[in-house]
Write a protein that holds these residues in place. Structure first.
Motif, PDB file in Angstrom:
ATOM      1  N   ILE A   7     -34.129  50.447  -1.685  1.00  0.00           N
ATOM      2  CA  ILE A   7     -32.938  50.121  -1.198  1.00  0.00           C
ATOM      3  C   ILE A   7     -31.352  50.481  -1.941  1.00  0.00           C
ATOM      4  O   ILE A   7     -30.971  49.390  -2.825  1.00  0.00           O
ATOM      5  N   VAL A   9     -27.959  50.218  -2.975  1.00  0.00           N
ATOM      6  CA  VAL A   9     -26.974  48.910  -2.743  1.00  0.00           C
ATOM      7  C   VAL A   9     -25.540  49.013  -3.086  1.00  0.00           C
ATOM      8  O   VAL A   9     -25.026  48.654  -3.294  1.00  0.00           O
ATOM      9  N   THR A  28     -23.331  46.184  -0.117  1.00  0.00           N
ATOM     10  CA  THR A  28     -23.523  45.509   0.454  1.00  0.00           C
ATOM     11  C   THR A  28     -22.450  44.597   1.244  1.00  0.00           C
ATOM     12  O   THR A  28     -21.620  44.639   0.484  1.00  0.00           O
ATOM     13  N   ARG A  86     -36.852  46.642  -1.218  1.00  0.00           N
ATOM     14  CA  ARG A  86     -36.263  45.792   0.173  1.00  0.00           C
ATOM     15  C   ARG A  86     -37.093  44.124   0.056  1.00  0.00           C
ATOM     16  O   ARG A  86     -36.299  43.822   1.077  1.00  0.00           O
ATOM     17  N   LEU A  89     -33.593  41.801  -0.649  1.00  0.00           N
ATOM     18  CA  LEU A  89     -33.098  41.326   0.150  1.00  0.00           C
ATOM     19  C   LEU A  89     -33.416  40.397   1.275  1.00  0.00           C
ATOM     20  O   LEU A  89     -33.713  40.093   1.429  1.00  0.00           O
ATOM     21  N   LEU A  92     -33.882  38.321   6.867  1.00  0.00           N
ATOM     22  CA  LEU A  92     -32.918  38.442   8.505  1.00  0.00           C
ATOM     23  C   LEU A  92     -33.713  37.535   9.411  1.00  0.00           C
ATOM     24  O   LEU A  92     -34.847  37.362   9.901  1.00  0.00           O
ATOM     25  N   GLU A  97     -31.034  41.578  14.193  1.00  0.00           N
ATOM     26  CA  GLU A  97     -30.700  41.450  13.297  1.00  0.00           C
ATOM     27  C   GLU A  97     -31.921  42.450  12.153  1.00  0.00           C
ATOM     28  O   GLU A  97     -32.492  42.827  11.998  1.00  0.00           O
ATOM     29  N   TYR A  99     -31.170  45.942   8.363  1.00  0.00           N
ATOM     30  CA  TYR A  99     -30.879  46.469   7.758  1.00  0.00           C
ATOM     31  C   TYR A  99     -30.781  47.682   7.369  1.00  0.00           C
ATOM     32  O   TYR A  99     -31.584  48.189   8.778  1.00  0.00           O
ATOM     33  N   LEU A 100     -29.667  49.002   8.158  1.00  0.00           N
ATOM     34  CA  LEU A 100     -29.565  50.234   8.572  1.00  0.00           C
ATOM     35  C   LEU A 100     -30.923  50.872   7.514  1.00  0.00           C
ATOM     36  O   LEU A 100     -30.282  51.669   8.841  1.00  0.00           O
ATOM     37  N   THR A 101     -30.830  50.473   6.723  1.00  0.00           N
ATOM     38  CA  THR A 101     -31.987  51.652   6.268  1.00  0.00           C
ATOM     39  C   THR A 101     -33.219  51.094   7.046  1.00  0.00           C
ATOM     40  O   THR A 101     -33.892  52.597   6.966  1.00  0.00           O
ATOM     41  N   ASP A 102     -33.303  50.144   8.111  1.00  0.00           N
ATOM     42  CA  ASP A 102     -34.460  49.923   9.274  1.00  0.00           C
ATOM     43  C   ASP A 102     -34.842  50.715   9.801  1.00  0.00           C
ATOM     44  O   ASP A 102     -35.054  51.720  10.368  1.00  0.00           O
TER      45      ASP A 102
END
Length: 177
Positions: A7, A9, A28, A86, A89, A92, A97, A99-102
């Motif tokens: 990811i 960062v 982040t 990943r 991190l 969540l 919730e 992460y944008l990468t999801d």
């Protein structure tokens, strides 16, 4: 579940001062979290920077790192993108919730559930996050603002999101108004 996906960062901004410190732009929510993620990796998974110490800065942190001893070495790394796996991190706490990468790889569906394409990337050109959509039929990618109006429903676990183009939301097209 272990996910070794890297990811993005942070990015090296260049030297800070003359004693080998480096300015790092953080991507982040909490810039000082970069210290806990150290070592930060390069895109190929090799070690990029090992943060020894850091202090907050307007765009991220100013850090002393193991791999840099001089201003010239710090400047030579300007632009270096830094990643973490990943699974390093924070977890969540809520199923809503993410992460944008999801979002990358999710199907983009219209209001009638027709598949428009897939999220290729999440970009930020300075104003806000934009989803880059690769059309299902092929061709040129297009951008969708990542706002509640344009993306009212995100279903990470189901592998899709609702994508409403500005004409469907009543919002002006980019460049209008």
């Amino acid at each position: 579940m272990t996910d070794s996906k890297l990811i993005f960062v942070a990015q090296v901004g260049g030297a800070f001062g003359v004693k080998g410190e480096v300015r790092i732009t953080a991507h982040t929510a909490e810039p000082m979290a970069l210290v806990g993620y150290s070592p930060l990796l390069r895109a190929d998974g090799s070690v990029g920077l090992t943060l020894v110490s850091a202090r907050p800065d307007k765009a991220g942190v100013v850090a002393r790192v193991k791999e840099i001893a001089t201003k010239e070495q710090a400047d030579a790394l300007r632009g270096l993108k830094l990643y973490v796996p990943r699974d390093r991190l924070p977890a969540l706490g809520d199923e809503d919730e993410f992460y944008l990468t999801d979002l990358i790889g999710l199907e983009a569906r219209d209001a009638d559930d027709a598949v428009l394409g897939r999220v290729k990337a999440v970009q930020n050109f300075g104003a806000s996050d934009m989803l880059e959509i690769a059309p299902a039929a092929g061709g040129t990618t297009w951008y969708l603002p990542f706002t509640r109006g344009a993306v009212p429903d995100v279903r990470i676990a189901d592998g899709w999101l609702r994508a409403l183009r500005p004409a469907e939301t009543g919002e002006p097209e980019p460049g209008e108004g």
